[in-house]
Design a protein around this motif. Structure first.
Motif, PDB file in Angstrom:
ATOM      1  N   ARG A  92       0.826  -1.213   0.000  1.00 65.89           N
ATOM      2  CA  ARG A  92       0.000   0.000   0.000  1.00 65.89           C
ATOM      3  C   ARG A  92       0.863   1.268   0.000  1.00 65.89           C
ATOM      4  O   ARG A  92       0.554   2.238  -0.688  1.00 65.89           O
ATOM      5  CB  ARG A  92      -0.921   0.011   1.230  1.00 65.89           C
ATOM      6  CG  ARG A  92      -1.875   1.197   1.206  1.00 65.89           C
ATOM      7  CD  ARG A  92      -2.666   1.370   2.466  1.00 65.89           C
ATOM      8  NE  ARG A  92      -3.398   2.634   2.431  1.00 65.89           N
ATOM      9  CZ  ARG A  92      -3.920   3.230   3.487  1.00 65.89           C
ATOM     10  NH1 ARG A  92      -3.828   2.678   4.666  1.00 65.89           N
ATOM     11  NH2 ARG A  92      -4.543   4.375   3.361  1.00 65.89           N
ATOM     12  N   GLU A 139     -12.464   5.731   3.925  1.00 63.78           N
ATOM     13  CA  GLU A 139     -12.361   5.072   2.623  1.00 63.78           C
ATOM     14  C   GLU A 139     -12.741   6.025   1.493  1.00 63.78           C
ATOM     15  O   GLU A 139     -12.072   6.085   0.460  1.00 63.78           O
ATOM     16  CB  GLU A 139     -13.293   3.856   2.573  1.00 63.78           C
ATOM     17  CG  GLU A 139     -12.672   2.580   3.085  1.00 63.78           C
ATOM     18  CD  GLU A 139     -13.462   1.362   2.659  1.00 63.78           C
ATOM     19  OE1 GLU A 139     -14.575   1.524   2.116  1.00 63.78           O
ATOM     20  OE2 GLU A 139     -12.970   0.250   2.856  1.00 63.78           O
ATOM     21  N   ASN A 159      -8.117  -0.624  -4.851  1.00 64.70           N
ATOM     22  CA  ASN A 159      -9.407  -1.099  -4.335  1.00 64.70           C
ATOM     23  C   ASN A 159      -9.294  -2.526  -3.829  1.00 64.70           C
ATOM     24  O   ASN A 159      -9.877  -2.883  -2.794  1.00 64.70           O
ATOM     25  CB  ASN A 159     -10.491  -0.999  -5.407  1.00 64.70           C
ATOM     26  CG  ASN A 159     -10.977   0.418  -5.595  1.00 64.70           C
ATOM     27  OD1 ASN A 159     -10.777   1.277  -4.741  1.00 64.70           O
ATOM     28  ND2 ASN A 159     -11.612   0.684  -6.721  1.00 64.70           N
ATOM     29  N   ARG A 162      -7.535  -2.331  -0.628  1.00 66.20           N
ATOM     30  CA  ARG A 162      -8.411  -1.735   0.382  1.00 66.20           C
ATOM     31  C   ARG A 162      -9.267  -2.788   1.069  1.00 66.20           C
ATOM     32  O   ARG A 162      -9.488  -2.745   2.275  1.00 66.20           O
ATOM     33  CB  ARG A 162      -9.318  -0.689  -0.278  1.00 66.20           C
ATOM     34  CG  ARG A 162     -10.267  -0.010   0.706  1.00 66.20           C
ATOM     35  CD  ARG A 162     -11.185   0.955   0.003  1.00 66.20           C
ATOM     36  NE  ARG A 162     -12.082   0.276  -0.912  1.00 66.20           N
ATOM     37  CZ  ARG A 162     -12.920   0.909  -1.735  1.00 66.20           C
ATOM     38  NH1 ARG A 162     -12.925   2.229  -1.770  1.00 66.20           N
ATOM     39  NH2 ARG A 162     -13.718   0.242  -2.523  1.00 66.20           N
ATOM     40  N   TYR A 166      -9.348  -3.576   5.266  1.00 62.74           N
ATOM     41  CA  TYR A 166     -10.522  -3.167   6.034  1.00 62.74           C
ATOM     42  C   TYR A 166     -10.416  -3.557   7.505  1.00 62.74           C
ATOM     43  O   TYR A 166     -10.713  -2.769   8.401  1.00 62.74           O
ATOM     44  CB  TYR A 166     -11.801  -3.749   5.424  1.00 62.74           C
ATOM     45  CG  TYR A 166     -13.015  -2.907   5.703  1.00 62.74           C
ATOM     46  CD1 TYR A 166     -13.509  -2.023   4.757  1.00 62.74           C
ATOM     47  CD2 TYR A 166     -13.658  -2.950   6.940  1.00 62.74           C
ATOM     48  CE1 TYR A 166     -14.607  -1.222   5.014  1.00 62.74           C
ATOM     49  CE2 TYR A 166     -14.757  -2.157   7.202  1.00 62.74           C
ATOM     50  CZ  TYR A 166     -15.224  -1.299   6.239  1.00 62.74           C
ATOM     51  OH  TYR A 166     -16.315  -0.499   6.510  1.00 62.74           O
TER      52      TYR A 166
END
Length: 235
Positions: A92, A139, A159, A162, A166
């Motif tokens: 990330r 988000e 995405n 992501r 979470y």
């Protein structure tokens, strides 16, 4: 197993995919807790489906690393580990820096205004103290930046990442002492983007991720120590 979640039917998806997405979201949002056993019969009854799509979903979730198959016990939700956190954040960190650089060049004035609006919603969510609302607006804030890159492939990769983030995002947001820090970090990123200052924006984004890793790693260690202490106490 608490009755937190339910299957959301989608006429465009096969039932097995709907069940998989439902269980996946329940794990990512913490509705199915780390270490919780996944009983096929109970899940089938809860979701109103047969055991076959449940079994297929559990198999796919195992491939994603969200479920572990334990000999003589069956399936359980994978625990959050420091290594999995570090692995996700290493990827990330690199993708976010690229996104920030492209966003500095490509975000329109309308995009910047939208980011300011979303930051306002994030501020309101923190003031109310609702963890899920904070996670969702957080988000959305990052989504505006990703879309501002104009790079569909990068957005797709972020995405996907992501989804894996979470559980860690919620773990970070549960720490109420860090919420104001999060707000300040968002402000720093927004200010740097508006001034098109790539170096400052990258530094702000990197600090944002580093702080998340430090906090969540500490929480994981504390839980492991509590679990170890509890196990010794039961001997």
């Amino acid at each position: 197993m608490e009755n937190y979640f339910k299957v959301n039917m989608n006429e465009y998806l096969p039932l097995r995919d709907v069940v998989f997405n439902t269980l996946r979201q329940a794990i990512l949002k913490g509705e199915l807790a780390p270490g919780e056993r996944l009983m096929e019969i109970q899940l089938a009854e809860k979701l109103g489906v047969s055991r076959t799509p449940i079994r297929e979903a559990i198999r796919k979730l195992e491939l994603e690393g969200l479920v572990l198959m334990i000999p003589r016990k069956g399936a359980e939700v994978a625990k959050i580990s420091e290594k999995s956190l570090r692995d996700v954040l290493e990827v990330r960190r690199s993708l976010e820096e690229l996104a920030i650089e492209l966003a500095c060049h490509r975000m329109s004035e309308d995009d910047m205004r939208e980011l300011e609006v979303v930051q306002g919603r994030f501020r309101e969510a923190i003031a109310k103290g609702e963890a899920m609302a904070i996670a969702e607006t957080d988000e959305h804030y990052h989504d505006v930046i990703y879309q501002g890159t104009g790079n569909d492939k990068l957005v797709q990769m972020l995405n996907n990442l992501r989804e894996q983030m979470y559980r860690y995002r919620l773990e970070y947001i549960k720490d109420e002492d860090k919420r104001q820090v999060l707000l300040v970090e968002h402000e720093h990123i927004l200010t740097a983007l508006k001034s098109r200052n790539i170096a400052e924006a990258k530094d702000a984004a990197r600090e944002h991720i580093d702080n998340q890793e430090i906090t969540v790693s500490r929480n994981i260690k504390e839980k492991e120590q509590e679990h170890a202490g509890g196990s010794r106490g039961r001997r």
